[in-house]
Design a protein around this motif. Structure first.
Motif, PDB file in Angstrom:
ATOM      1  N   GLY A  21       1.509  -2.561  -6.078  1.00  0.00           N
ATOM      2  CA  GLY A  21       1.562  -1.435  -5.963  1.00  0.00           C
ATOM      3  C   GLY A  21      -0.799  -1.299  -5.315  1.00  0.00           C
ATOM      4  N   VAL A  22      -1.430  -0.931  -4.340  1.00  0.00           N
ATOM      5  CA  VAL A  22      -2.154  -0.570  -4.395  1.00  0.00           C
ATOM      6  C   VAL A  22      -2.550   0.885  -3.408  1.00  0.00           C
ATOM      7  CG1 VAL A  22      -2.807  -3.059  -3.728  1.00  0.00           C
ATOM      8  CG2 VAL A  22      -2.629  -1.868  -1.904  1.00  0.00           C
ATOM      9  N   GLU A  23      -3.808   0.694  -3.323  1.00  0.00           N
ATOM     10  CA  GLU A  23      -4.200   2.738  -3.022  1.00  0.00           C
ATOM     11  C   GLU A  23      -4.155   2.678  -1.363  1.00  0.00           C
ATOM     12  OE1 GLU A  23      -4.805   6.576  -3.406  1.00  0.00           O
ATOM     13  OE2 GLU A  23      -3.571   5.213  -4.686  1.00  0.00           O
ATOM     14  N   GLY A  24      -4.693   1.459  -0.690  1.00  0.00           N
ATOM     15  CA  GLY A  24      -5.294   1.701   1.255  1.00  0.00           C
ATOM     16  C   GLY A  24      -6.258   2.497   1.503  1.00  0.00           C
ATOM     17  N   SER A  25      -6.497   2.456   2.826  1.00  0.00           N
ATOM     18  CA  SER A  25      -7.411   3.037   2.730  1.00  0.00           C
ATOM     19  C   SER A  25      -7.336   3.983   3.652  1.00  0.00           C
ATOM     20  CB  SER A  25      -8.674   2.276   3.425  1.00  0.00           C
ATOM     21  OG  SER A  25     -10.270   2.867   3.733  1.00  0.00           O
TER      22      SER A  25
ATOM     23  N   LYS B  26      19.813 -14.827   7.527  1.00  0.00           N
ATOM     24  CA  LYS B  26      18.387 -13.999   6.872  1.00  0.00           C
ATOM     25  C   LYS B  26      19.522 -12.923   6.558  1.00  0.00           C
ATOM     26  CE  LYS B  26      14.978 -17.305   6.896  1.00  0.00           C
ATOM     27  NZ  LYS B  26      13.196 -16.889   7.429  1.00  0.00           N
ATOM     28  N   VAL B  27      19.083 -12.435   6.112  1.00  0.00           N
ATOM     29  CA  VAL B  27      18.700 -10.914   6.123  1.00  0.00           C
ATOM     30  C   VAL B  27      17.410  -9.986   5.670  1.00  0.00           C
ATOM     31  CG1 VAL B  27      21.630 -10.233   5.236  1.00  0.00           C
ATOM     32  CG2 VAL B  27      19.690 -10.364   3.869  1.00  0.00           C
ATOM     33  N   ILE B  28      17.048  -9.184   5.388  1.00  0.00           N
ATOM     34  CA  ILE B  28      16.393  -8.639   5.700  1.00  0.00           C
ATOM     35  C   ILE B  28      16.293  -7.159   4.829  1.00  0.00           C
ATOM     36  CG2 ILE B  28      15.186  -9.193   7.262  1.00  0.00           C
ATOM     37  CD1 ILE B  28      15.269  -6.259   8.615  1.00  0.00           C
ATOM     38  N   LEU B  29      15.537  -6.795   3.718  1.00  0.00           N
ATOM     39  CA  LEU B  29      15.399  -5.547   2.804  1.00  0.00           C
ATOM     40  C   LEU B  29      13.764  -4.809   3.469  1.00  0.00           C
ATOM     41  CD1 LEU B  29      16.645  -3.440   0.736  1.00  0.00           C
ATOM     42  CD2 LEU B  29      14.880  -4.880  -0.431  1.00  0.00           C
ATOM     43  N   ILE B  30      14.185  -3.415   4.027  1.00  0.00           N
ATOM     44  CA  ILE B  30      12.700  -2.546   4.339  1.00  0.00           C
ATOM     45  C   ILE B  30      12.068  -2.297   3.008  1.00  0.00           C
ATOM     46  CG2 ILE B  30      11.927  -0.920   5.919  1.00  0.00           C
ATOM     47  CD1 ILE B  30      13.940  -1.649   7.690  1.00  0.00           C
ATOM     48  N   PHE B  31      11.360  -2.299   1.893  1.00  0.00           N
ATOM     49  CA  PHE B  31      10.474  -2.142   1.548  1.00  0.00           C
ATOM     50  C   PHE B  31       9.735  -0.576   1.213  1.00  0.00           C
ATOM     51  CE2 PHE B  31       9.237  -1.501  -3.123  1.00  0.00           C
ATOM     52  CZ  PHE B  31      10.891  -0.854  -4.366  1.00  0.00           C
ATOM     53  N   SER B  32       9.799   0.280   0.562  1.00  0.00           N
ATOM     54  CA  SER B  32       8.932   1.451   1.601  1.00  0.00           C
ATOM     55  C   SER B  32       8.046   1.612  -0.125  1.00  0.00           C
ATOM     56  CB  SER B  32       8.824   1.836   1.634  1.00  0.00           C
ATOM     57  OG  SER B  32       9.100   1.335   3.585  1.00  0.00           O
ATOM     58  N   SER B  33       6.909   1.842  -0.587  1.00  0.00           N
ATOM     59  CA  SER B  33       6.085   3.432  -1.213  1.00  0.00           C
ATOM     60  C   SER B  33       5.516   3.845  -0.511  1.00  0.00           C
ATOM     61  CB  SER B  33       4.995   2.031  -1.650  1.00  0.00           C
ATOM     62  OG  SER B  33       4.354   3.153  -2.819  1.00  0.00           O
ATOM     63  N   SER B  34       6.208   4.720  -1.272  1.00  0.00           N
ATOM     64  CA  SER B  34       5.788   7.214  -0.892  1.00  0.00           C
ATOM     65  C   SER B  34       4.075   7.250  -1.261  1.00  0.00           C
ATOM     66  CB  SER B  34       6.450   7.893  -1.890  1.00  0.00           C
ATOM     67  OG  SER B  34       5.747   9.013  -1.649  1.00  0.00           O
ATOM     68  N   TYR B  35       3.501   7.931  -0.216  1.00  0.00           N
ATOM     69  CA  TYR B  35       2.516   8.217  -0.310  1.00  0.00           C
ATOM     70  C   TYR B  35       2.379   9.189  -1.380  1.00  0.00           C
ATOM     71  CZ  TYR B  35      -1.878  10.145   1.462  1.00  0.00           C
ATOM     72  OH  TYR B  35      -3.249  10.197   1.574  1.00  0.00           O
ATOM     73  N   ARG B  36       2.946  10.011  -2.178  1.00  0.00           N
ATOM     74  CA  ARG B  36       2.777  11.059  -2.569  1.00  0.00           C
ATOM     75  C   ARG B  36       3.224  10.135  -4.093  1.00  0.00           C
ATOM     76  NH1 ARG B  36       1.702  16.069  -0.754  1.00  0.00           N
ATOM     77  NH2 ARG B  36       2.302  16.910   0.864  1.00  0.00           N
ATOM     78  N   LYS B  37       3.986   9.383  -4.636  1.00  0.00           N
ATOM     79  CA  LYS B  37       4.491   9.049  -5.626  1.00  0.00           C
ATOM     80  C   LYS B  37       4.418   7.665  -5.367  1.00  0.00           C
ATOM     81  CE  LYS B  37       6.733  13.356  -7.580  1.00  0.00           C
ATOM     82  NZ  LYS B  37       8.375  13.090  -8.080  1.00  0.00           N
ATOM     83  N   PRO B  38       3.208   6.708  -4.703  1.00  0.00           N
ATOM     84  CA  PRO B  38       3.174   5.278  -4.996  1.00  0.00           C
ATOM     85  C   PRO B  38       4.313   4.748  -6.318  1.00  0.00           C
ATOM     86  CG  PRO B  38       1.228   6.267  -5.325  1.00  0.00           C
ATOM     87  CD  PRO B  38       1.632   7.329  -5.287  1.00  0.00           C
TER      88      PRO B  38
ATOM     89  N   SER C 141       0.426  -1.148   0.001  1.00  0.00           N
ATOM     90  CA  SER C 141      -0.059   0.213   0.016  1.00  0.00           C
ATOM     91  C   SER C 141       1.076   1.299  -0.556  1.00  0.00           C
ATOM     92  CB  SER C 141      -1.477  -0.219   0.959  1.00  0.00           C
ATOM     93  OG  SER C 141      -2.007  -0.960   0.966  1.00  0.00           O
ATOM     94  N   LYS C 142       0.661   2.446  -0.782  1.00  0.00           N
ATOM     95  CA  LYS C 142       0.691   3.457  -0.660  1.00  0.00           C
ATOM     96  C   LYS C 142       0.941   3.717   1.067  1.00  0.00           C
ATOM     97  CE  LYS C 142      -2.442   7.113  -1.242  1.00  0.00           C
ATOM     98  NZ  LYS C 142      -2.983   8.188  -1.867  1.00  0.00           N
ATOM     99  N   GLY C 143       2.248   4.346   1.370  1.00  0.00           N
ATOM    100  CA  GLY C 143       2.667   5.307   1.992  1.00  0.00           C
ATOM    101  C   GLY C 143       3.016   3.735   3.514  1.00  0.00           C
ATOM    102  N   GLN C 144       3.298   2.672   3.032  1.00  0.00           N
ATOM    103  CA  GLN C 144       3.456   1.675   3.755  1.00  0.00           C
ATOM    104  C   GLN C 144       4.772   1.163   3.478  1.00  0.00           C
ATOM    105  OE1 GLN C 144       0.005  -1.343   4.674  1.00  0.00           O
ATOM    106  NE2 GLN C 144      -0.800   0.539   5.458  1.00  0.00           N
ATOM    107  N   ALA C 145       4.981   0.035   3.900  1.00  0.00           N
ATOM    108  CA  ALA C 145       6.973  -0.371   4.346  1.00  0.00           C
ATOM    109  C   ALA C 145       6.826  -2.491   3.528  1.00  0.00           C
ATOM    110  CB  ALA C 145       7.690  -0.289   5.614  1.00  0.00           C
ATOM    111  N   VAL C 146       6.776  -2.976   2.650  1.00  0.00           N
ATOM    112  CA  VAL C 146       7.072  -4.711   3.673  1.00  0.00           C
ATOM    113  C   VAL C 146       8.246  -4.816   3.978  1.00  0.00           C
ATOM    114  CG1 VAL C 146       4.734  -5.153   2.067  1.00  0.00           C
ATOM    115  CG2 VAL C 146       7.581  -4.793   1.193  1.00  0.00           C
ATOM    116  N   ILE C 147       8.481  -6.275   5.072  1.00  0.00           N
ATOM    117  CA  ILE C 147      10.075  -6.378   4.944  1.00  0.00           C
ATOM    118  C   ILE C 147      10.147  -7.760   4.413  1.00  0.00           C
ATOM    119  CG2 ILE C 147      11.860  -6.985   7.151  1.00  0.00           C
ATOM    120  CD1 ILE C 147       9.362  -4.986   9.088  1.00  0.00           C
TER     121      ILE C 147
END
Length: 281
Positions: A96-100, A62-74, A21-27
């Motif tokens: 990418g999804v819009e989010g609520s 393991k390693v992790i990557l924090i990958f995020s989507s901007s709210y303004r430019k998702p 979702s825009k404005g959120q991160a996935v790990i």
């Protein structure tokens, strides 16, 4: 051209599919043995982007990557690929999804919507200063286990709410607001190094803490700041007192998280990050 774009995202047929979702991160998790690099490609990128990852907080393999989507430019679509010495490539396909998100109407002082010319240079400098902080990369795990809330109080405004000030759409809410009368002790959500501690035009009394690997927590509208830039703090330390400084309609704490290169929903990030730490081996 549309066919070529579709082909690009259709190629990794064996990729694991996830929504973001825009404005959120996935790990994202990857095996550490033999890992050479991680790259991403999205509809916003002109070329593959090399990603800096971090050790898994619980699993040394393991390693992790924090990958995020901007709210303004998702992000609409993205592929994250991990390349290994034996030729293996592990891929994540992100859609990418819009989010609520809600809409919030507020009335504030007119000079906080259209600030006078004499403070516009100050605002510009404060934005640049914050951007320089977020652009730095501390290649060290400064945090200590789970993140905690900066105070135990009710949430009065959630992340992502469209902010309509004086009947004009001015911004979106880039953090989570907690109910707090002036003078309420605010604690560090996790251990780290203070990168900013000062009064700012919009955010008022502000503290930003670096937790390592481009994870930052933010505490705004403070009445009193009890830390200094460069100071190391431990999770749970009192760093400030809540207040009503900056652009506000009343006393509260604005709490934010900047991770994966953009502003993200702080409560969603904490939930995901803490779940990672608490997951069973």
């Amino acid at each position: 051209m549309k066919w070529l774009v579709f082909l690009f995202f259709a190629l990794p047929l064996l990729a694991q599919d996830l929504n973001i979702s825009k404005g959120q991160a996935v790990i994202l998790e990857f095996g550490k043995k033999g890992l050479e690099k991680i790259e991403s490609k999205s509809n916003l990128d002109k070329k593959d982007k090399k990603q800096r990852f971090m050790l898994h907080p619980k699993d040394d393999n393991k390693v992790i990557l924090i990958f995020s989507s901007s709210y303004r430019k998702p992000i609409k679509e993205a592929v994250v690929s991990a390349f290994y010495a034996d030729g293996e490539v592990k891929k994540y396909h992100l859609l990418g999804v819009e989010g609520s998100y809600k809409v919030e109407k507020l009335t504030v002082a007119r000079n906080k919507i259209k600030p006078p010319k004499e403070v516009q240079e100050r605002i510009r400098k404060e934005i640049n200063e914050a951007n320089q902080i977020y652009a730095t990369f501390t290649d060290e795990l400064l945090y200590d286990g789970e993140f905690i809330k900066p105070l135990d109080s009710a949430i009065t405004s959630e992340f992502g709410t469209a902010r309509i000030f004086n009947n004009t759409l001015a911004s979106y809410h880039s953090g989570t607001d907690f109910r707090a009368k002036v003078g309420t002790p605010i604690v560090a959500a996790n251990s780290g190094i203070v990168r900013l501690a000062k009064d700012r035009y919009y955010a008022g009394g502000s503290v930003i803490i670096d937790h390592g690997f481009k994870i930052f927590s933010q505490y705004y509208h403070l009445s009193e700041i009890k830390v200094k830039p460069g100071q190391r703090v431990r999770k749970g330390d009192v760093i400030a007192l809540s207040g009503d400084s900056g652009r506000v309609t009343g006393a509260h704490l604005h709490f934010g998280i900047f991770a994966g290169g953009t502003q993200v929903d702080p409560m969603d990030f904490i939930k995901k990050f803490n779940s990672l730490i608490n997951e069973k081996q």
